[in-house]
Design a protein around this motif. Structure first.
Motif, PDB file in Angstrom:
ATOM      1  N   MET A   1       0.787  -1.287  -0.049  1.00 55.57           N
ATOM      2  CA  MET A   1       0.006  -0.198   0.052  1.00 55.57           C
ATOM      3  C   MET A   1       0.848   1.140  -0.019  1.00 55.57           C
ATOM      4  SD  MET A   1      -3.026   1.215   2.773  1.00 55.57           S
ATOM      5  CE  MET A   1      -1.987   1.477   4.049  1.00 55.57           C
ATOM      6  N   THR A   2       0.527   2.231  -0.748  1.00 53.29           N
ATOM      7  CA  THR A   2       1.360   3.386  -0.854  1.00 53.29           C
ATOM      8  C   THR A   2       1.305   4.504   0.357  1.00 53.29           C
ATOM      9  OG1 THR A   2       1.287   3.284  -3.106  1.00 53.29           O
ATOM     10  CG2 THR A   2       1.941   5.543  -2.208  1.00 53.29           C
ATOM     11  N   THR A   3       2.112   4.641   0.980  1.00 50.96           N
ATOM     12  CA  THR A   3       1.935   5.591   2.131  1.00 50.96           C
ATOM     13  C   THR A   3       2.085   6.901   1.736  1.00 50.96           C
ATOM     14  OG1 THR A   3       4.138   5.788   2.916  1.00 50.96           O
ATOM     15  CG2 THR A   3       2.750   3.866   3.607  1.00 50.96           C
ATOM     16  N   GLU A   4       1.771   7.915   2.774  1.00 48.94           N
ATOM     17  CA  GLU A   4       1.740   9.405   2.463  1.00 48.94           C
ATOM     18  C   GLU A   4       3.214   9.806   2.303  1.00 48.94           C
ATOM     19  OE1 GLU A   4       0.487  13.543   4.523  1.00 48.94           O
ATOM     20  OE2 GLU A   4      -0.053  11.673   5.661  1.00 48.94           O
ATOM     21  N   ALA A   5       4.266   8.906   3.265  1.00 48.08           N
ATOM     22  CA  ALA A   5       5.418   9.291   3.287  1.00 48.08           C
ATOM     23  C   ALA A   5       6.173   9.015   1.786  1.00 48.08           C
ATOM     24  CB  ALA A   5       6.264   8.593   4.092  1.00 48.08           C
ATOM     25  N   GLU A   6       5.450   8.123   0.902  1.00 45.81           N
ATOM     26  CA  GLU A   6       5.899   7.808  -0.445  1.00 45.81           C
ATOM     27  C   GLU A   6       5.620   8.535  -1.419  1.00 45.81           C
ATOM     28  OE1 GLU A   6       4.516   3.874  -0.472  1.00 45.81           O
ATOM     29  OE2 GLU A   6       6.643   2.962   0.348  1.00 45.81           O
ATOM     30  N   GLU A   7       4.811   9.692  -1.254  1.00 45.73           N
ATOM     31  CA  GLU A   7       4.136  10.592  -2.187  1.00 45.73           C
ATOM     32  C   GLU A   7       4.631  11.850  -1.984  1.00 45.73           C
ATOM     33  OE1 GLU A   7      -0.098  10.037  -1.498  1.00 45.73           O
ATOM     34  OE2 GLU A   7       0.024   7.803  -2.026  1.00 45.73           O
ATOM     35  N   PRO A   8       5.701  12.386  -2.631  1.00 45.35           N
ATOM     36  CA  PRO A   8       6.274  13.873  -2.356  1.00 45.35           C
ATOM     37  C   PRO A   8       5.321  14.431  -3.193  1.00 45.35           C
ATOM     38  CG  PRO A   8       7.807  12.269  -3.439  1.00 45.35           C
ATOM     39  CD  PRO A   8       6.758  11.552  -3.395  1.00 45.35           C
ATOM     40  N   ALA A   9       4.785  15.661  -2.294  1.00 43.39           N
ATOM     41  CA  ALA A   9       3.781  16.470  -2.650  1.00 43.39           C
ATOM     42  C   ALA A   9       4.131  17.923  -2.940  1.00 43.39           C
ATOM     43  CB  ALA A   9       2.365  16.311  -1.905  1.00 43.39           C
ATOM     44  N   LEU A  10       5.333  18.473  -1.928  1.00 45.14           N
ATOM     45  CA  LEU A  10       5.605  19.585  -2.054  1.00 45.14           C
ATOM     46  C   LEU A  10       6.546  20.346  -2.955  1.00 45.14           C
ATOM     47  CD1 LEU A  10       6.527  19.596   2.009  1.00 45.14           C
ATOM     48  CD2 LEU A  10       4.085  20.160   0.889  1.00 45.14           C
ATOM     49  N   ASP A  85      11.505   8.968   7.473  1.00 42.14           N
ATOM     50  CA  ASP A  85      11.366  10.500   8.400  1.00 42.14           C
ATOM     51  C   ASP A  85      11.289  10.213   9.739  1.00 42.14           C
ATOM     52  OD1 ASP A  85       8.869   9.359   7.330  1.00 42.14           O
ATOM     53  OD2 ASP A  85       8.155  10.842   8.617  1.00 42.14           O
ATOM     54  N   GLN A  86      10.702   8.965   9.888  1.00 36.48           N
ATOM     55  CA  GLN A  86      10.569   8.768  11.460  1.00 36.48           C
ATOM     56  C   GLN A  86      11.848   8.385  12.018  1.00 36.48           C
ATOM     57  OE1 GLN A  86       8.657   7.216   9.233  1.00 36.48           O
ATOM     58  NE2 GLN A  86       6.608   7.040   9.572  1.00 36.48           N
ATOM     59  N   ASP A  87      12.914   7.837  11.293  1.00 35.84           N
ATOM     60  CA  ASP A  87      14.121   7.496  11.686  1.00 35.84           C
ATOM     61  C   ASP A  87      15.084   8.720  11.992  1.00 35.84           C
ATOM     62  OD1 ASP A  87      13.921   4.669  11.843  1.00 35.84           O
ATOM     63  OD2 ASP A  87      14.168   4.442   9.803  1.00 35.84           O
ATOM     64  N   LEU A  88      14.690   9.805  10.930  1.00 35.54           N
ATOM     65  CA  LEU A  88      15.198  10.987  11.020  1.00 35.54           C
ATOM     66  C   LEU A  88      14.898  11.874  12.370  1.00 35.54           C
ATOM     67  CD1 LEU A  88      15.490  11.767   7.089  1.00 35.54           C
ATOM     68  CD2 LEU A  88      17.407  11.325   8.668  1.00 35.54           C
ATOM     69  N   ALA A  89      13.483  11.644  12.428  1.00 29.92           N
ATOM     70  CA  ALA A  89      13.206  12.439  13.787  1.00 29.92           C
ATOM     71  C   ALA A  89      13.589  11.673  14.914  1.00 29.92           C
ATOM     72  CB  ALA A  89      11.479  12.125  13.733  1.00 29.92           C
ATOM     73  N   VAL A  90      13.846  10.576  15.045  1.00 31.77           N
ATOM     74  CA  VAL A  90      14.475  10.103  16.205  1.00 31.77           C
ATOM     75  C   VAL A  90      15.988  10.555  16.281  1.00 31.77           C
ATOM     76  CG1 VAL A  90      15.427   7.723  17.344  1.00 31.77           C
ATOM     77  CG2 VAL A  90      13.211   7.947  16.199  1.00 31.77           C
ATOM     78  N   HIS A  91      16.744  10.632  15.273  1.00 30.60           N
ATOM     79  CA  HIS A  91      18.009  11.308  15.318  1.00 30.60           C
ATOM     80  C   HIS A  91      17.987  12.668  15.865  1.00 30.60           C
ATOM     81  CE1 HIS A  91      21.060   8.364  13.792  1.00 30.60           C
ATOM     82  NE2 HIS A  91      19.892   7.954  13.151  1.00 30.60           N
ATOM     83  N   ARG A  92      17.001  13.402  15.388  1.00 30.81           N
ATOM     84  CA  ARG A  92      16.700  14.805  15.735  1.00 30.81           C
ATOM     85  C   ARG A  92      16.578  14.915  17.069  1.00 30.81           C
ATOM     86  NH1 ARG A  92      12.475  18.109  16.420  1.00 30.81           N
ATOM     87  NH2 ARG A  92      12.741  20.237  16.185  1.00 30.81           N
ATOM     88  N   ALA A  93      15.441  14.047  17.693  1.00 32.06           N
ATOM     89  CA  ALA A  93      15.151  13.994  19.218  1.00 32.06           C
ATOM     90  C   ALA A  93      16.467  13.743  20.102  1.00 32.06           C
ATOM     91  CB  ALA A  93      14.176  12.966  19.532  1.00 32.06           C
ATOM     92  N   VAL A  94      17.463  12.855  19.474  1.00 29.15           N
ATOM     93  CA  VAL A  94      18.856  12.733  20.218  1.00 29.15           C
ATOM     94  C   VAL A  94      19.457  14.048  20.213  1.00 29.15           C
ATOM     95  CG1 VAL A  94      20.809  11.183  20.299  1.00 29.15           C
ATOM     96  CG2 VAL A  94      18.781  10.217  19.853  1.00 29.15           C
ATOM     97  N   VAL A  95      19.701  14.759  19.181  1.00 30.48           N
ATOM     98  CA  VAL A  95      20.387  15.880  18.793  1.00 30.48           C
ATOM     99  C   VAL A  95      19.867  17.081  19.927  1.00 30.48           C
ATOM    100  CG1 VAL A  95      21.257  17.579  17.279  1.00 30.48           C
ATOM    101  CG2 VAL A  95      21.259  15.336  16.664  1.00 30.48           C
ATOM    102  N   SER A  96      18.505  17.072  19.786  1.00 31.08           N
ATOM    103  CA  SER A  96      17.951  18.258  20.648  1.00 31.08           C
ATOM    104  C   SER A  96      17.705  17.797  21.843  1.00 31.08           C
ATOM    105  CB  SER A  96      16.385  18.247  19.961  1.00 31.08           C
ATOM    106  OG  SER A  96      15.756  17.338  20.418  1.00 31.08           O
ATOM    107  N   SER A  97      18.002  16.546  22.549  1.00 29.70           N
ATOM    108  CA  SER A  97      17.914  16.687  23.905  1.00 29.70           C
ATOM    109  C   SER A  97      19.207  17.137  24.504  1.00 29.70           C
ATOM    110  CB  SER A  97      18.115  15.050  24.199  1.00 29.70           C
ATOM    111  OG  SER A  97      19.376  14.649  23.964  1.00 29.70           O
TER     112      SER A  97
END
Length: 240
Positions: A1-10, A85-97
């Motif tokens: 199933m195609t997810t929103e993350a797989e549909e570049p829209a911007l 993008d979720q994995d990148l968000a985890v990295h950002r959370a570690v950095v921002s901590s």
């Protein structure tokens, strides 16, 4: 199933507005390899998606930590190429901590620019309820570290009450975990002086933050898979 993350829209203009950087900066990051190229759609228009937004957010956090452009390049080069993008968000959370609490006073226009979108009165009320911001005269006192998360939560298809209840649950459990870990460390360093305790804390904190984020992420994935399985969902793999 195609997810929103797989549909570049911007478009590049929309990506710049959502991320709070200029179009020129987006293009510059692309030429330096900090951003993957866009998907080329009809009429040769480049389209960007959630991964680009997540990468821009991570770059912003790395800049706040004082990394130079060369340092950011080295950091991103060490990341696996297939991170979501979720994995990148985890990295950002570690950095921002590691970032100190950054509270700023912003005008409504600057607040919307940082948020990357217009904010109506209901949006502001919800962000205030999440302790992301508070009115201060004609301006807004904003927790810059929580703003991006709060804005993303505005689009989550859950009621305001559920989001606040989830926030309370996370705070309660994280505080309990912090107290338990603190007790363990206190028992382990009873014979050490204050300088040794500070050194141990500095070395342990990044490991603890990474461990908490990783274990919580994996536990949440298991819970979602179980939930979808019980609900009879066909594409349980999408929970990954």
């Amino acid at each position: 199933m195609t997810t929103e993350a797989e549909e570049p829209a911007l478009t590049i203009d929309e990506l710049a507005a959502r991320s709070g950087v200029s179009v020129r900066t987006v293009r510059f990051y692309g030429t330096r390899g900090l951003l993957p190229p866009p998907v080329i759609g009809p009429r040769r228009v480049g389209r960007y998606g959630r991964e680009h937004l997540a990468r821009l957010a991570l770059i912003e956090e790395l800049q706040l930590q004082g990394l130079t452009l060369a340092g950011i390049e080295r950091y991103l080069e060490r990341l696996p190429a297939d991170l979501s993008d979720q994995d990148l968000a985890v990295h950002r959370a570690v950095v921002s901590s590691w970032a100190p609490e950054a509270v700023e006073t912003l005008s409504r226009a600057d607040l919307e620019r940082r948020a990357g979108r217009p904010l109506d009165d209901e949006d502001l009320r919800r962000l205030a309820a999440m302790d992301v911001l508070a009115p201060e005269g004609d301006d807004w006192r904003v927790d810059a570290g929580l703003l991006r998360l709060g804005v993303r939560l505005l689009d989550v298809p859950l009621s305001h009450e559920v989001i606040l209840a989830a926030r309370t649950a996370l705070l309660d459990h994280s505080r309990a975990a912090a107290r338990e870990l603190s007790d363990l460390l206190r028992g382990a360093v009873t014979e050490r002086d204050a300088r040794d305790v500070r050194s141990l804390s500095a070395h342990m904190q990044p490991l603890v933050v990474q461990a908490l984020l990783t274990t919580f992420q994996r536990s949440l994935k298991r819970e979602v898979r179980q939930w979808l399985s019980e609900a009879g969902a066909e594409d349980v793999e999408d929970a990954e």
